[in-house]
Design a protein around this motif. Structure first.
Motif, PDB file in Angstrom:
ATOM      1  N   THR A 142       8.748   7.709  -3.002  1.00 14.78           N
ATOM      2  CA  THR A 142       7.464   7.751  -3.702  1.00 14.78           C
ATOM      3  C   THR A 142       7.120   6.367  -4.248  1.00 14.78           C
ATOM      4  N   GLU A 143       5.815   6.113  -4.378  1.00 14.78           N
ATOM      5  CA  GLU A 143       5.378   4.851  -4.967  1.00 14.78           C
ATOM      6  C   GLU A 143       5.717   4.792  -6.444  1.00 14.78           C
ATOM      7  N   ALA A 144       5.645   5.941  -7.111  1.00  9.24           N
ATOM      8  CA  ALA A 144       5.934   5.974  -8.550  1.00  9.24           C
ATOM      9  C   ALA A 144       7.358   5.517  -8.836  1.00  9.24           C
ATOM     10  N   ALA A 145       8.286   5.883  -7.955  1.00 10.63           N
ATOM     11  CA  ALA A 145       9.681   5.479  -8.131  1.00 10.63           C
ATOM     12  C   ALA A 145       9.960   4.123  -7.494  1.00 10.63           C
ATOM     13  N   ALA A 196      -5.100  -5.982   1.573  1.00 11.84           N
ATOM     14  CA  ALA A 196      -6.111  -5.275   2.356  1.00 11.84           C
ATOM     15  C   ALA A 196      -5.510  -4.254   3.313  1.00 11.84           C
ATOM     16  N   ILE A 197      -4.203  -4.250   3.490  1.00 14.46           N
ATOM     17  CA  ILE A 197      -3.541  -3.314   4.394  1.00 14.46           C
ATOM     18  C   ILE A 197      -2.712  -2.354   3.546  1.00 14.46           C
ATOM     19  N   VAL A 198      -3.009  -1.060   3.675  1.00 15.62           N
ATOM     20  CA  VAL A 198      -2.314  -0.069   2.858  1.00 15.62           C
ATOM     21  C   VAL A 198      -1.790   1.040   3.759  1.00 15.62           C
ATOM     22  N   PHE A 199      -0.517   1.327   3.655  1.00 23.30           N
ATOM     23  CA  PHE A 199       0.108   2.448   4.340  1.00 23.30           C
ATOM     24  C   PHE A 199       0.730   3.325   3.274  1.00 23.30           C
ATOM     25  N   GLY A 200       0.937   4.585   3.598  1.00 29.18           N
ATOM     26  CA  GLY A 200       1.602   5.440   2.631  1.00 29.18           C
ATOM     27  C   GLY A 200       1.540   6.896   2.992  1.00 29.18           C
ATOM     28  N   GLY A 259      -0.446  10.885  -5.955  1.00 30.21           N
ATOM     29  CA  GLY A 259      -0.384   9.714  -6.823  1.00 30.21           C
ATOM     30  C   GLY A 259      -0.296   8.397  -6.070  1.00 30.21           C
ATOM     31  N   SER A 260      -0.197   8.446  -4.743  1.00 29.78           N
ATOM     32  CA  SER A 260      -0.050   7.206  -3.975  1.00 29.78           C
ATOM     33  C   SER A 260      -1.378   6.481  -3.847  1.00 29.78           C
ATOM     34  N   SER A 261      -1.294   5.167  -3.672  1.00 33.47           N
ATOM     35  CA  SER A 261      -2.519   4.373  -3.567  1.00 33.47           C
ATOM     36  C   SER A 261      -3.307   4.713  -2.314  1.00 33.47           C
TER      37      SER A 261
END
Length: 97
Positions: free
Chosen positions: A4-7, A23-27, A33-35
């Motif tokens: 997780t991004e939070a952790a 400008a590049i976002v993966f997830g 809660g992730s961007s």
């Protein structure tokens, strides 16, 4: 164990690390809660041919232009310039003078 991004356990790809503008976002879009899931909910988010119900995985954020008529690049007969257009025109004007 789920990443997780939070952790702060989600690794970044090389292109994410190399892009200074972020400008590049993966997830994980299933993580609310992730961007990336927050960006997917943005009104600027769109997908190419998404209106044909092709369900593309890659989506984009629309470019925002400043419609302020007091800006120096605003003219009555066209849309305001993007940053790239403004900078290239400014360089052209400097070269002519």
């Amino acid at each position: 164990m789920r990443l997780t991004e939070a952790a702060n356990t989600v690794p970044k790809t090389a292109c994410q690390q190399a892009c200074p503008a972020g400008a590049i976002v993966f997830g994980d879009i299933s993580d609310a809660g992730s961007s990336v899931s927050k960006l997917k909910l943005s009104e600027l988010n769109y997908s190419v041919l998404g209106n044909l119900l092709t369900r593309p995985r890659t989506t984009y954020l629309a470019r925002v232009r400043n419609p302020n008529i007091l800006m120096p690049d605003y003219k009555d007969n066209h849309d305001p310039f993007s940053t790239e257009e403004y900078e290239s025109q400014s360089l052209t004007k400097k070269g002519q003078s």
